[in-house]
Design a protein around this motif. Structure first.
Motif, PDB file in Angstrom:
ATOM      1  N   THR A  24       0.759  -1.215   0.079  1.00 14.00           N
ATOM      2  CA  THR A  24      -0.079   0.044  -0.001  1.00 14.00           C
ATOM      3  C   THR A  24       0.850   1.059   0.143  1.00 14.00           C
ATOM      4  OG1 THR A  24      -0.202  -0.130   2.268  1.00 14.00           O
ATOM      5  CG2 THR A  24      -2.051  -1.058   0.981  1.00 14.00           C
ATOM      6  N   GLN A  25       2.050   1.257   0.764  1.00 15.17           N
ATOM      7  CA  GLN A  25       2.828   2.267   0.552  1.00 15.17           C
ATOM      8  C   GLN A  25       3.331   2.821  -0.737  1.00 15.17           C
ATOM      9  OE1 GLN A  25       3.406  -0.555   1.996  1.00 15.17           O
ATOM     10  NE2 GLN A  25       4.013  -0.113   4.523  1.00 15.17           N
ATOM     11  N   GLU A  26       3.449   1.921  -1.723  1.00 13.02           N
ATOM     12  CA  GLU A  26       3.800   2.161  -3.031  1.00 13.02           C
ATOM     13  C   GLU A  26       2.528   2.227  -4.067  1.00 13.02           C
ATOM     14  OE1 GLU A  26       7.267  -0.286  -4.104  1.00 13.02           O
ATOM     15  OE2 GLU A  26       8.049  -0.099  -2.138  1.00 13.02           O
ATOM     16  N   SER A  27       1.484   2.287  -3.704  1.00 12.80           N
ATOM     17  CA  SER A  27       0.377   2.348  -4.468  1.00 12.80           C
ATOM     18  C   SER A  27      -0.460   3.479  -4.480  1.00 12.80           C
ATOM     19  CB  SER A  27      -0.623   0.933  -4.230  1.00 12.80           C
ATOM     20  OG  SER A  27       0.047  -0.210  -4.167  1.00 12.80           O
ATOM     21  N   THR A  28      -1.257   3.818  -5.635  1.00  9.81           N
ATOM     22  CA  THR A  28      -1.843   5.100  -5.484  1.00  9.81           C
ATOM     23  C   THR A  28      -3.018   4.786  -6.499  1.00  9.81           C
ATOM     24  OG1 THR A  28      -0.006   6.394  -5.348  1.00  9.81           O
ATOM     25  CG2 THR A  28      -1.786   7.583  -6.104  1.00  9.81           C
ATOM     26  N   LEU A  40      -1.025   0.095  -8.478  1.00 11.70           N
ATOM     27  CA  LEU A  40      -1.042  -0.921  -7.537  1.00 11.70           C
ATOM     28  C   LEU A  40       0.340  -1.624  -7.632  1.00 11.70           C
ATOM     29  CD1 LEU A  40      -4.425  -2.664  -7.875  1.00 11.70           C
ATOM     30  CD2 LEU A  40      -3.772  -0.877  -6.309  1.00 11.70           C
ATOM     31  N   THR A  41       1.058  -1.687  -6.540  1.00 11.02           N
ATOM     32  CA  THR A  41       2.269  -2.425  -6.495  1.00 11.02           C
ATOM     33  C   THR A  41       2.072  -3.714  -5.394  1.00 11.02           C
ATOM     34  OG1 THR A  41       3.743  -0.282  -6.481  1.00 11.02           O
ATOM     35  CG2 THR A  41       4.941  -2.268  -5.569  1.00 11.02           C
ATOM     36  N   LEU A  42       2.787  -4.842  -6.067  1.00  8.44           N
ATOM     37  CA  LEU A  42       2.297  -5.979  -5.351  1.00  8.44           C
ATOM     38  C   LEU A  42       3.738  -6.700  -5.263  1.00  8.44           C
ATOM     39  CD1 LEU A  42      -0.237  -5.968  -7.344  1.00  8.44           C
ATOM     40  CD2 LEU A  42      -0.718  -7.277  -5.717  1.00  8.44           C
ATOM     41  N   LYS A  43       4.121  -7.572  -4.443  1.00  6.63           N
ATOM     42  CA  LYS A  43       5.359  -8.446  -4.273  1.00  6.63           C
ATOM     43  C   LYS A  43       5.098  -9.742  -3.715  1.00  6.63           C
ATOM     44  CE  LYS A  43       7.224  -7.126   0.097  1.00  6.63           C
ATOM     45  NZ  LYS A  43       8.323  -6.503   0.716  1.00  6.63           N
ATOM     46  N   GLY A  44       5.689 -10.652  -3.985  1.00  7.74           N
ATOM     47  CA  GLY A  44       5.866 -11.971  -3.436  1.00  7.74           C
ATOM     48  C   GLY A  44       6.875 -12.807  -3.989  1.00  7.74           C
ATOM     49  N   ARG A  45       6.925 -13.917  -3.360  1.00 10.09           N
ATOM     50  CA  ARG A  45       7.934 -14.844  -3.490  1.00 10.09           C
ATOM     51  C   ARG A  45       7.441 -15.954  -4.824  1.00 10.09           C
ATOM     52  NH1 ARG A  45      12.153 -16.065   0.982  1.00 10.09           N
ATOM     53  NH2 ARG A  45      13.461 -16.210  -0.956  1.00 10.09           N
ATOM     54  N   VAL A  46       7.509 -15.204  -6.055  1.00 12.49           N
ATOM     55  CA  VAL A  46       6.864 -16.293  -7.202  1.00 12.49           C
ATOM     56  C   VAL A  46       7.779 -16.062  -8.367  1.00 12.49           C
ATOM     57  CG1 VAL A  46       4.612 -16.216  -6.317  1.00 12.49           C
ATOM     58  CG2 VAL A  46       5.351 -14.503  -8.132  1.00 12.49           C
ATOM     59  N   GLU A  47       7.782 -16.998  -9.289  1.00 10.20           N
ATOM     60  CA  GLU A  47       8.634 -17.065 -10.377  1.00 10.20           C
ATOM     61  C   GLU A  47       7.838 -16.136 -11.336  1.00 10.20           C
ATOM     62  OE1 GLU A  47      11.266 -18.447 -11.837  1.00 10.20           O
ATOM     63  OE2 GLU A  47      11.739 -19.212  -9.736  1.00 10.20           O
ATOM     64  N   PRO A  48       8.691 -15.032 -12.029  1.00  6.33           N
ATOM     65  CA  PRO A  48       8.065 -14.157 -12.765  1.00  6.33           C
ATOM     66  C   PRO A  48       7.389 -14.712 -14.142  1.00  6.33           C
ATOM     67  CG  PRO A  48      10.348 -13.547 -12.441  1.00  6.33           C
ATOM     68  CD  PRO A  48      10.157 -14.853 -11.787  1.00  6.33           C
ATOM     69  N   SER A  49       7.676 -15.777 -14.702  1.00  3.32           N
ATOM     70  CA  SER A  49       7.214 -16.297 -15.673  1.00  3.32           C
ATOM     71  C   SER A  49       5.732 -16.735 -15.445  1.00  3.32           C
ATOM     72  CB  SER A  49       7.816 -17.444 -16.292  1.00  3.32           C
ATOM     73  OG  SER A  49       8.277 -18.491 -15.492  1.00  3.32           O
ATOM     74  N   SER A  50       5.520 -17.639 -14.184  1.00  5.14           N
ATOM     75  CA  SER A  50       4.333 -17.788 -13.870  1.00  5.14           C
ATOM     76  C   SER A  50       3.320 -16.772 -13.861  1.00  5.14           C
ATOM     77  CB  SER A  50       4.117 -18.806 -12.575  1.00  5.14           C
ATOM     78  OG  SER A  50       4.721 -17.809 -11.426  1.00  5.14           O
ATOM     79  N   VAL A  51       3.784 -15.497 -13.262  1.00  4.95           N
ATOM     80  CA  VAL A  51       3.199 -14.374 -13.001  1.00  4.95           C
ATOM     81  C   VAL A  51       2.455 -13.841 -14.633  1.00  4.95           C
ATOM     82  CG1 VAL A  51       2.799 -11.922 -12.265  1.00  4.95           C
ATOM     83  CG2 VAL A  51       3.958 -13.826 -10.872  1.00  4.95           C
ATOM     84  N   VAL A  52       3.402 -13.865 -15.495  1.00 10.21           N
ATOM     85  CA  VAL A  52       3.221 -13.536 -16.824  1.00 10.21           C
ATOM     86  C   VAL A  52       2.278 -14.342 -17.377  1.00 10.21           C
ATOM     87  CG1 VAL A  52       4.180 -13.217 -19.301  1.00 10.21           C
ATOM     88  CG2 VAL A  52       5.321 -12.649 -17.325  1.00 10.21           C
ATOM     89  N   TYR A  98       8.194  -8.283  -8.047  1.00  7.20           N
ATOM     90  CA  TYR A  98       7.524  -6.814  -7.925  1.00  7.20           C
ATOM     91  C   TYR A  98       6.693  -6.972  -9.054  1.00  7.20           C
ATOM     92  CZ  TYR A  98      10.214  -5.746  -3.735  1.00  7.20           C
ATOM     93  OH  TYR A  98      10.702  -5.722  -2.770  1.00  7.20           O
ATOM     94  N   VAL A  99       5.236  -6.666  -8.936  1.00 10.62           N
ATOM     95  CA  VAL A  99       4.462  -6.376 -10.017  1.00 10.62           C
ATOM     96  C   VAL A  99       3.745  -4.902  -9.714  1.00 10.62           C
ATOM     97  CG1 VAL A  99       2.364  -7.219 -11.235  1.00 10.62           C
ATOM     98  CG2 VAL A  99       3.813  -8.668 -10.036  1.00 10.62           C
ATOM     99  N   GLU A 100       4.055  -4.178 -11.109  1.00 11.77           N
ATOM    100  CA  GLU A 100       3.060  -2.936 -10.915  1.00 11.77           C
ATOM    101  C   GLU A 100       2.017  -2.965 -11.901  1.00 11.77           C
ATOM    102  OE1 GLU A 100       6.717   0.290  -9.458  1.00 11.77           O
ATOM    103  OE2 GLU A 100       6.728  -0.439 -11.396  1.00 11.77           O
ATOM    104  N   VAL A 101       1.080  -2.416 -11.362  1.00 15.26           N
ATOM    105  CA  VAL A 101      -0.193  -2.698 -12.493  1.00 15.26           C
ATOM    106  C   VAL A 101      -0.599  -0.981 -12.333  1.00 15.26           C
ATOM    107  CG1 VAL A 101      -2.515  -3.434 -12.828  1.00 15.26           C
ATOM    108  CG2 VAL A 101      -0.982  -4.892 -11.459  1.00 15.26           C
ATOM    109  N   PHE A 102      -0.583  -0.438 -13.716  1.00 16.68           N
ATOM    110  CA  PHE A 102      -0.895   0.942 -13.833  1.00 16.68           C
ATOM    111  C   PHE A 102      -2.444   0.653 -14.784  1.00 16.68           C
ATOM    112  CE2 PHE A 102       3.394   0.390 -13.790  1.00 16.68           C
ATOM    113  CZ  PHE A 102       3.906   1.788 -13.222  1.00 16.68           C
ATOM    114  N   VAL A 103      -3.380   1.664 -14.338  1.00 19.16           N
ATOM    115  CA  VAL A 103      -4.614   1.528 -14.784  1.00 19.16           C
ATOM    116  C   VAL A 103      -4.692   2.961 -15.412  1.00 19.16           C
ATOM    117  CG1 VAL A 103      -7.149   1.187 -14.757  1.00 19.16           C
ATOM    118  CG2 VAL A 103      -5.491  -0.376 -13.518  1.00 19.16           C
ATOM    119  N   VAL A 104      -4.853   2.980 -16.785  1.00 18.03           N
ATOM    120  CA  VAL A 104      -5.064   4.660 -17.194  1.00 18.03           C
ATOM    121  C   VAL A 104      -6.358   4.802 -17.801  1.00 18.03           C
ATOM    122  CG1 VAL A 104      -3.734   6.299 -18.496  1.00 18.03           C
ATOM    123  CG2 VAL A 104      -2.357   4.721 -17.186  1.00 18.03           C
ATOM    124  N   PRO A 105      -7.300   5.558 -17.638  1.00 20.97           N
ATOM    125  CA  PRO A 105      -8.401   6.117 -18.457  1.00 20.97           C
ATOM    126  C   PRO A 105      -7.942   6.420 -19.909  1.00 20.97           C
ATOM    127  CG  PRO A 105      -8.332   7.037 -16.280  1.00 20.97           C
ATOM    128  CD  PRO A 105      -7.353   6.545 -16.496  1.00 20.97           C
TER     129      PRO A 105
END
Length: 135
Positions: A24-28, A40-52, A98-105
């Motif tokens: 939450t400190q890195e999300s707006t 939104l910024t998220l983080k976890g111990r996962v393989e990047p390819s599985s997130v993709v 780390y995953v950053e999700v940007f949502v832009v109208p």
């Protein structure tokens, strides 16, 4: 073993892998009237390819159109809906992904539902700068 259900945060049509935690400190997130966007910024111990793979499958289920991606050193996925873009950045660090999700109208939609570029004036419009008021 069954896959965990995805998590949903501020955007009900953007699923997140349940193995990732919201930072939450890195999300707006901003909202004005029906316009909502942010990062939104998220983080976890996962393989990047599985997130993709997760986003490629789950975003299609939510009717997002995949428009392109950048791969290898860092992954950037671009998705589109008529009223918004979603850019997902995925990067690996020593201990976390780390995953950053940007949502832009998109900001502009004409009566036919097709998008109009924001930097081009509409026919009959002589102004060169557009201001948008969020309601």
């Amino acid at each position: 073993m069954t896959a965990a259900s995805p998590s949903y945060y501020d955007f009900p049509d953007i699923p997140m892998p349940s193995e990732l935690s919201l930072v939450t400190q890195e999300s707006t997130v901003f909202q004005g009237g029906t316009v909502k966007g942010g990062m939104l910024t998220l983080k976890g111990r996962v393989e990047p390819s599985s997130v993709v793979n997760f986003f490629m499958v789950s975003m299609a289920r939510e009717n997002w159109k995949h428009r392109g991606d950048i791969r290898y050193r860092k992954w950037i996925l671009l998705f589109e809906k008529p009223d918004r873009f979603c850019i997902i950045s995925i990067r690996e660090s020593t201990y976390n992904t780390y995953v950053e999700v940007f949502v832009v109208p998109t900001g502009a939609e004409n009566r036919s539902g097709s998008l109009e570029p924001l930097n081009e004036p509409r026919q009959g419009d002589t102004s060169t700068i557009k201001s948008t008021t969020l309601q």
